[in-house]
Scaffold this motif. Structure first.
Motif, PDB file in Angstrom:
ATOM      1  N   ARG A  93     -21.068 -13.982 -21.252  1.00 61.91           N
ATOM      2  CA  ARG A  93     -21.933 -13.205 -22.146  1.00 61.91           C
ATOM      3  C   ARG A  93     -21.123 -12.455 -23.202  1.00 61.91           C
ATOM      4  O   ARG A  93     -21.585 -12.273 -24.336  1.00 61.91           O
ATOM      5  CB  ARG A  93     -22.775 -12.233 -21.325  1.00 61.91           C
ATOM      6  N   LEU A  94     -19.927 -12.009 -22.822  1.00 66.07           N
ATOM      7  CA  LEU A  94     -19.082 -11.277 -23.768  1.00 66.07           C
ATOM      8  C   LEU A  94     -18.186 -12.200 -24.581  1.00 66.07           C
ATOM      9  O   LEU A  94     -17.416 -11.723 -25.423  1.00 66.07           O
ATOM     10  CB  LEU A  94     -18.208 -10.269 -23.003  1.00 66.07           C
ATOM     11  N   ARG A  95     -18.263 -13.497 -24.305  1.00 67.41           N
ATOM     12  CA  ARG A  95     -17.451 -14.505 -25.000  1.00 67.41           C
ATOM     13  C   ARG A  95     -15.957 -14.256 -24.805  1.00 67.41           C
ATOM     14  O   ARG A  95     -15.141 -14.394 -25.728  1.00 67.41           O
ATOM     15  CB  ARG A  95     -17.792 -14.547 -26.489  1.00 67.41           C
ATOM     16  N   LEU A  96     -15.603 -13.884 -23.577  1.00 63.58           N
ATOM     17  CA  LEU A  96     -14.203 -13.648 -23.246  1.00 63.58           C
ATOM     18  C   LEU A  96     -13.633 -14.730 -22.336  1.00 63.58           C
ATOM     19  O   LEU A  96     -12.464 -14.665 -21.965  1.00 63.58           O
ATOM     20  CB  LEU A  96     -14.046 -12.286 -22.563  1.00 63.58           C
ATOM     21  N   VAL A  97     -14.457 -15.723 -21.991  1.00 62.65           N
ATOM     22  CA  VAL A  97     -13.970 -16.802 -21.133  1.00 62.65           C
ATOM     23  C   VAL A  97     -12.917 -17.615 -21.886  1.00 62.65           C
ATOM     24  O   VAL A  97     -13.061 -17.907 -23.078  1.00 62.65           O
ATOM     25  CB  VAL A  97     -15.134 -17.709 -20.682  1.00 62.65           C
ATOM     26  N   LEU A 127      -7.104 -12.238 -23.915  1.00 62.16           N
ATOM     27  CA  LEU A 127      -7.582 -10.860 -23.811  1.00 62.16           C
ATOM     28  C   LEU A 127      -8.453 -10.686 -22.575  1.00 62.16           C
ATOM     29  O   LEU A 127      -8.360  -9.660 -21.880  1.00 62.16           O
ATOM     30  CB  LEU A 127      -8.370 -10.484 -25.070  1.00 62.16           C
ATOM     31  N   GLY A 128      -9.291 -11.675 -22.287  1.00 60.83           N
ATOM     32  CA  GLY A 128     -10.137 -11.585 -21.103  1.00 60.83           C
ATOM     33  C   GLY A 128      -9.321 -11.527 -19.821  1.00 60.83           C
ATOM     34  O   GLY A 128      -9.603 -10.729 -18.925  1.00 60.83           O
ATOM     35  N   VAL A 129      -8.285 -12.359 -19.719  1.00 66.90           N
ATOM     36  CA  VAL A 129      -7.415 -12.323 -18.542  1.00 66.90           C
ATOM     37  C   VAL A 129      -6.691 -10.986 -18.459  1.00 66.90           C
ATOM     38  O   VAL A 129      -6.559 -10.400 -17.380  1.00 66.90           O
ATOM     39  CB  VAL A 129      -6.400 -13.488 -18.586  1.00 66.90           C
ATOM     40  N   VAL A 184      -7.597 -15.041 -10.747  1.00 66.38           N
ATOM     41  CA  VAL A 184      -8.408 -14.662 -11.898  1.00 66.38           C
ATOM     42  C   VAL A 184      -8.090 -15.552 -13.091  1.00 66.38           C
ATOM     43  O   VAL A 184      -8.994 -16.025 -13.794  1.00 66.38           O
ATOM     44  CB  VAL A 184      -8.184 -13.177 -12.243  1.00 66.38           C
ATOM     45  N   ALA A 185      -6.793 -15.789 -13.326  1.00 66.48           N
ATOM     46  CA  ALA A 185      -6.400 -16.619 -14.458  1.00 66.48           C
ATOM     47  C   ALA A 185      -6.917 -18.045 -14.308  1.00 66.48           C
ATOM     48  O   ALA A 185      -7.274 -18.696 -15.298  1.00 66.48           O
ATOM     49  CB  ALA A 185      -4.881 -16.625 -14.589  1.00 66.48           C
TER      50      ALA A 185
END
Length: 277
Positions: free
Chosen positions: A133-137, A141-143, A214-215
């Protein structure tokens, strides 16, 4: 038994423990380095414990053909962003906890630690949904934000302990001579706390560098080194990569972190009052 004999036995016991610890830490590194560059024939030769023929082939294949070099660059970027965000949020919070008295202070510290009680795999699906939803996939930066959430509680607790060890009289004296509270923090407290902050930065870097779950979940094309290595090992020969590839991957995983710690070690050691020439 006289005093000299007791002293000698204590020294022998002490150095035996130190030697055992050093061997425990160093031996796996030596083995990983040796067999990372060992030829295939030497590796599978049962008559050879130490290889005598070496090659850079497997390390080069993992680095440049299978994409580990891009993983190294991504890991460094993610680790640096994690340190930056963790310190931007954690250092002020640690300073406030150390220097100010406010209601529920101990409860707040306990709540910070409690953030680490939730297993990451349990939060994987909600985290992926949120990131979509936040377009961080599949973004660095998301990691880094996910790694920051993991490292921030420890950064707050470590920095609060560090600032608590710096006497408040130093800041008060600086403010008497005209400095503001911010100025006294920047010119007095921060330099005194620098070795401890460097230790916290080392912890954050190593945590981010080694994190793989997570990564792996959040990225597909922009993977950090551990996630890339996991993908390489799982995708090779149906999930059973040859052992010499595994040693090459272990070597690639270990060396950059050791280089970082080598350059930052003087700050960590000076935290205990030891000076390196």
């Amino acid at each position: 038994m006289n005093d000299e004999t007791k002293f000698l036995l204590k020294r022998i016991a002490f150095y035996s423990v130190v030697f055992t610890f050093v061997i425990w830490v160093v031996l796996p590194l030596i083995v990983a380095i040796l067999y990372a560059f060992s030829s295939k024939l030497d590796y599978y030769d049962p008559s050879k414990i130490i290889p005598t023929h070496f090659t850079k082939e497997y390390v080069q294949i993992i680095l440049f053909t299978l994409g580990a070099w891009d993983g190294i660059k991504n890991s460094v970027i993610v680790a640096l962003i994690t340190i930056l965000i963790s310190f931007a949020l954690g250092v002020p919070a640690g300073y406030a906890i150390a220097k100010f008295v406010f209601p529920a202070k101990d409860t707040l510290k306990l709540s910070i630690v409690a953030l680490r009680m939730f297993p990451i795999p349990v939060m994987a699906i909600p985290l992926v949904v949120l990131y979509i939803r936040l377009r961080l996939v599949d973004t660095l930066l998301g990691v880094a934000l996910a790694h920051t959430a993991m490292a921030l509680p420890f950064v707050v607790l470590i920095t609060s302990s560090i600032f608590a060890g710096v006497s408040k009289e130093y800041e008060e004296a600086a403010m008497v001579f005209g400095l503001t509270r911010l100025g006294s923090f920047l010119k007095i407290t921060l330099p005194l706390a620098l070795p401890g902050l460097a230790a916290a930065a080392m912890f954050t870097f190593v945590m981010s560098w080694n994190e793989v779950f997570v990564a792996s979940v959040l990225t597909l094309y922009h993977r950090t080194l551990p996630a890339q290595i996991l993908s390489i090992m799982a995708g090779s020969s149906g999930g059973a990569a040859p052992d010499y590839y595994r040693f090459a991957a272990a070597f690639i995983m270990t060396i950059p972190a050791m280089i970082f710690i080598f350059f930052a070690r003087k700050y960590l050691i000076s935290m205990w009052g030891i000076t390196l020439k």
